[in-house]
Design an enzyme around this catalytic site. Structure first.
Site, mmCIF file in Angstrom:
data_model
loop_
_atom_site.group_PDB
_atom_site.id
_atom_site.type_symbol
_atom_site.label_atom_id
_atom_site.label_comp_id
_atom_site.label_asym_id
_atom_site.label_seq_id
_atom_site.Cartn_x
_atom_site.Cartn_y
_atom_site.Cartn_z
ATOM 1 C CD GLU A 144 59.641 6.533 6.652
ATOM 2 O OE1 GLU A 144 60.476 7.309 6.175
ATOM 3 O OE2 GLU A 144 59.032 6.771 7.731
ATOM 4 C CG ASP B 24 55.619 2.646 9.641
ATOM 5 O OD1 ASP B 24 55.505 3.193 8.511
ATOM 6 O OD2 ASP B 24 56.712 2.561 10.241
#
Lengths: 352, 352
Positions: free
Chosen positions: B119, B66
């Site tokens: 994350e 991400d």
């Protein structure tokens, strides 16, 4: 004329938060219209009642119809010679006195009674200006008494009030590496300390002590929990004595932050709005009479429409029932005996 | 295997803001599934690829799929040996290296490659925990390399990060009579000055200097423009060296405000959340090899999932292409040569 305490209680029972004054204006208008010795004019939600057949009008007694919004959980009530409810002190007790004075056929003083809307909000919306726009010389009197709550003391003049926006700048960085940036919130510490340490002026005018006040009323800044913030905004409220006008008051604020401001980084101090105060102006015959009769005189520290009259060269002062400290407070109330005392004093002072 | 720069460019072209990683997970999964020497497992939007037929798995190379949200007005591009776009540095360049290592049939190191989701947001949502819940020993390796951007230096360990809320109290009053109240914003000055003046600790661990950081990242207070405010809230971010755990770090914060806090008035300091850091832990054979090969070693000042491995007793470090200073910045980019350099170094270090 009904008793003033019951009248005050009825007025408190009519909600009249700013911009919602139609109901209370209707009520006041309908009561006053019954008196043949009054000429009553309705202008939007403002009511102007003028004594007929007594020659040129020399005095004005004025009060606002609106209140701040009520605090949740507090209701209207009467108990132990007190009337409770939002607006009880600020200023429906004063309105009851005004209605009492206007309706009294024995009161032949050349007086106009102004009941106006929207005083508790942004000044440009005030009913006092609506009246003046439609009736340009409605306010053209020698002297005015504003029936703001003063605890039946005389509160002379009023202080100016200014809002300024102080922007303190910085430079963004990741909060794991703050040395790469400049933390605007950290930079605001010395500004706040300088404001807090400032010894405020006390100015004596006409025997009244105006105590200035400088308060940061809002602060806000920050971007995210892991970012060194690059901006903080402070709103400063400065209440300044009436010997200073806006320009001098703002110049003082600018000088206060000398040595702290970093304009290159992006710091700025901007005047948002300001309204000048009013000198005590007690040399006027009516106000002098009131001052001697009341025997307790002090400066008005807040801002009131006394300044609007002062602006037009009209002597004006604050005098009314109700504790000014209770105005805008959650459990607002007024002592019934102050209502009668104010009525008695003003009847006498206006008659003479 | 296609060239790594083009692979990175393709990854940057697939938007993958946190919690929207299905597209990039599909892409990574489909590429890896082509290699017969890999066993590929998909767990939600996480992809785990493990080298087959090389005995027990000893190492992990990990990276998150991400990115933070893109900055408006910045687009993906390739120019002058740079790849531009959100996530270029943090950490799609690292993902390209991981895919290159995993697909390389000559790479027979007993390694598992973990591509995980979410994350960049609240830690409890991290894909690393989703994987662990479904596959409890997926992380059970000797040593792990997190491919966070480090500019192909070794950034050892990581600092802890704590968020604390400092509430500074006061007492409401009308701003015309501030002496009747206590201005909470004014009271915050000395707190801010103490934070700003604090000399932050620098701690040397395993030859890496961890420089602590204490930042007020948010401030807010104020009720209305004519009210002395009775509360200010500050959010403090404290990045603490890994020789301290949360309890000691918070005790330090408490001690910092000694003599300023007035609990009777309503001041409070509350720990909102905290996550411990990780010691450099370079004694592990793989990490020692990497450390000697890279020859540029420093402390990781931010927080990374190195701490998640440290928590489980697994030696871990940060190493990857991309400038850490560009992570989360508007014009994020990565130098193509760092991608190839990281691939070369890790191929060698894992092979040995």
């Amino acid at each position: 004329m009904k008793d003033l305490a019951s009248l005050c209680y009825e007025l408190v029972n009519i909600p009249s938060v700013s911009l919602d004054e139609a109901g209370i204006a209707d009520y006041v208008e309908s009561i006053l219209q019954r008196a043949e010795h009054l000429s009553v004019v309705r202008i939007e939600n403002n009511v102007v009642a003028t004594r007929r057949d007594v020659g040129p009008i020399r005095y004005m007694v004025a009060g606002h119809l609106d209140t701040v919004p009520p605090s949740p959980g507090y209701s209207v009530g009467r108990k132990d010679d007190r009337i409770y409810g939002v607006g009880a002190s600020d200023m429906k007790a004063g309105l009851a006195v005004m209605i009492g004075l206007a309706l009294d056929p024995a009161n032949t003083s050349p007086t106009r009674y102004l009941f106006y809307a929207a005083e508790e909000i942004e000044r440009s919306q005030s009913g006092i200006f609506q009246v003046e726009r439609q009736w340009p010389d409605a306010l053209a009197v020698e002297a005015a008494i504003l029936m703001e709550p003063t605890g039946v003391s005389l509160e002379a003049g009023c202080q100016g009030t200014m809002r300024a926006r102080l922007t303190i700048a910085g430079k963004r960085a990741h909060s794991a590496r703050p040395h790469k940036g400049i933390n605007a919130i950290h930079r605001s510490g010395p500004f706040l300390q300088r404001i807090a340490a400032e010894d405020q002026r006390s100015v004596e005018l006409d025997g009244c002590t105006f105590r200035e006040a400088l308060s940061v009323v809002r602060i806000g800044g920050g971007i995210a929990n892991n970012v060194v913030p690059d901006q903080v905004e402070l709103t400063i409220n400065y209440r300044f004595a009436p010997d200073r006008k806006t320009e001098a008051a703002f110049a003082y604020l600018v000088s206060l932050f000398e040595g702290l401001m970093d304009q290159e980084l992006g710091d700025s101090l901007v005047l948002v709005d300001s309204v000048d105060g009013a000198l005590p102006n007690l040399s006027n015959e009516l106000l002098d009479r009131l001052s001697r009769r009341v025997n307790a005189k002090r400066a008005k520290l807040g801002w009131t429409d006394v300044a609007t009259f002062f602006d037009r060269g009209i002597a004006a002062t604050n005098y009314g029932p109700g504790d000014p400290e209770l105005a805008h407070s959650a459990g607002e109330w007024v002592a019934v005996d102050e209502i009668y005392r104010a009525f008695e004093v003003l009847s006498e002072v206006l008659a003479n």
